[in-house]
Design a protein around this motif. Sequence first.
Motif, short mmCIF file in Angstrom:
data_model
loop_
_atom_site.label_atom_id
_atom_site.label_comp_id
_atom_site.label_asym_id
_atom_site.label_seq_id
_atom_site.Cartn_x
_atom_site.Cartn_y
_atom_site.Cartn_z
N THR A 1 9.08 -11.53 -12.66
CA THR A 1 8.57 -11.11 -14.09
C THR A 1 7.88 -11.72 -14.92
OG1 THR A 1 10.73 -11.80 -15.32
CG2 THR A 1 10.79 -9.53 -14.27
N SER A 2 7.52 -13.00 -14.49
CA SER A 2 6.53 -14.12 -15.02
C SER A 2 6.01 -14.95 -14.16
CB SER A 2 7.18 -14.63 -16.36
OG SER A 2 8.31 -15.41 -15.72
N ARG B 1 5.48 -13.29 -10.76
CA ARG B 1 4.60 -12.23 -11.21
C ARG B 1 3.35 -12.34 -10.14
NH1 ARG B 1 3.24 -9.62 -17.02
NH2 ARG B 1 1.57 -8.19 -16.17
N SER C 1 15.26 -9.46 -17.15
CA SER C 1 14.63 -8.64 -18.27
C SER C 1 14.08 -7.31 -17.59
CB SER C 1 13.67 -9.36 -18.79
OG SER C 1 12.83 -8.87 -20.00
N ARG D 1 10.20 -7.12 -19.35
CA ARG D 1 9.43 -7.80 -18.71
C ARG D 1 9.04 -7.15 -17.20
NH1 ARG D 1 10.05 -14.09 -19.27
NH2 ARG D 1 12.02 -13.65 -17.90
N GLU E 1 6.87 -4.27 -17.59
CA GLU E 1 5.46 -4.54 -17.93
C GLU E 1 4.56 -4.81 -16.38
OE1 GLU E 1 2.95 -8.15 -19.97
OE2 GLU E 1 5.09 -7.84 -20.71
#
Length: 254
Positions: free
Chosen positions: A16-17, A21, A40, A43, A46
Amino acid sequence: MGMRLAGKTALVTGSTSNIGRAIAEAFAAEGAHVVVSGRSAARGAEVVEAIRARGGRADFVRAELDGSAAASRALAEEATRVLGGRVDVLVNNAGVYPADSTAATDEKTFDEVYAVNVKAPFFLTAAVAPTMAEAGGGAVINLSSWIARLGISVAALYSSTKGALETLTRSWAAEFGPQGVRVNAISPGAILPSDAEVAAIGAGMMKGTPAGGMGTPDAIASAAVYLASDEASFVHGTVLDVDGGRMGVAVVAA
C-alpha cells in the motif's frame, strides 16, 4: 503497458506504500493480475484505483501479518480465491523497522519484529509455494536489505531479520527449485522515503557510492519484474543487490 508478466497472477505483501506499491504497480503495468495487500483498506483502495485507472488488474486483500501461521494461511487462501485459483508470483515485502539500540530493545519488540519480518513470510511461503509447484511452477521474491550484510548502529534487530530472510531464500531455492518454483531476493540500498529526516540519513549513507545518492522505489520494482518474469528462468537462490553500488564498490566519503 508491457507484456512481460501477461497472464500471471501476483500477491505483493505490504504493497500500500513505497517499495511494495511500486512493485504492485509495475507488475500490473506488465500485464499481471495483482493482489495488493496491507493493513490499511483506504490506502489499498487508493493503490488499486491507481492501477485500474491505467488499465491494469488489481484487487485489495486486507491482511494483518502478525507472524501466526493462521494469518499467513488466511491471506494465501483469500488471494488465491481473488486471483482465480492460483498465485504465480509471491513478493514477501511487508516488514517493520524499529531503529533502536540493542540495549534499548525489549523482548516484546524483538518478538514483534521477528513475527512480521521472518515468521510471516515463512508461513506465507509455506502456504503458497507448494501450490505453485502443483500448478507447474512460480516465483517467490523476498525483500532483504543491504544492512543485512553491512552492519550499522541502531539496526541490529532489523538487520538480523533480513539476514534470516536471505538464508531462507537460499534454503527455499534448494527446496522448491526442483519443483519449478524459483526463489530469489532483492537487497535494496537506501531508497527514498516520504520522511525528510530519514531521507537525509539515507543520503549520507550513499555518499561516495557509484550512484552518488538514494534510489527510488521504481528501481526496486524493475528488479522485481525481472525476477518474476520468464527472463529470469535460470536464476535461483540469488540475492540481487539494487543499491547503487553500496555493497559491491569501495565507498569513499566526500
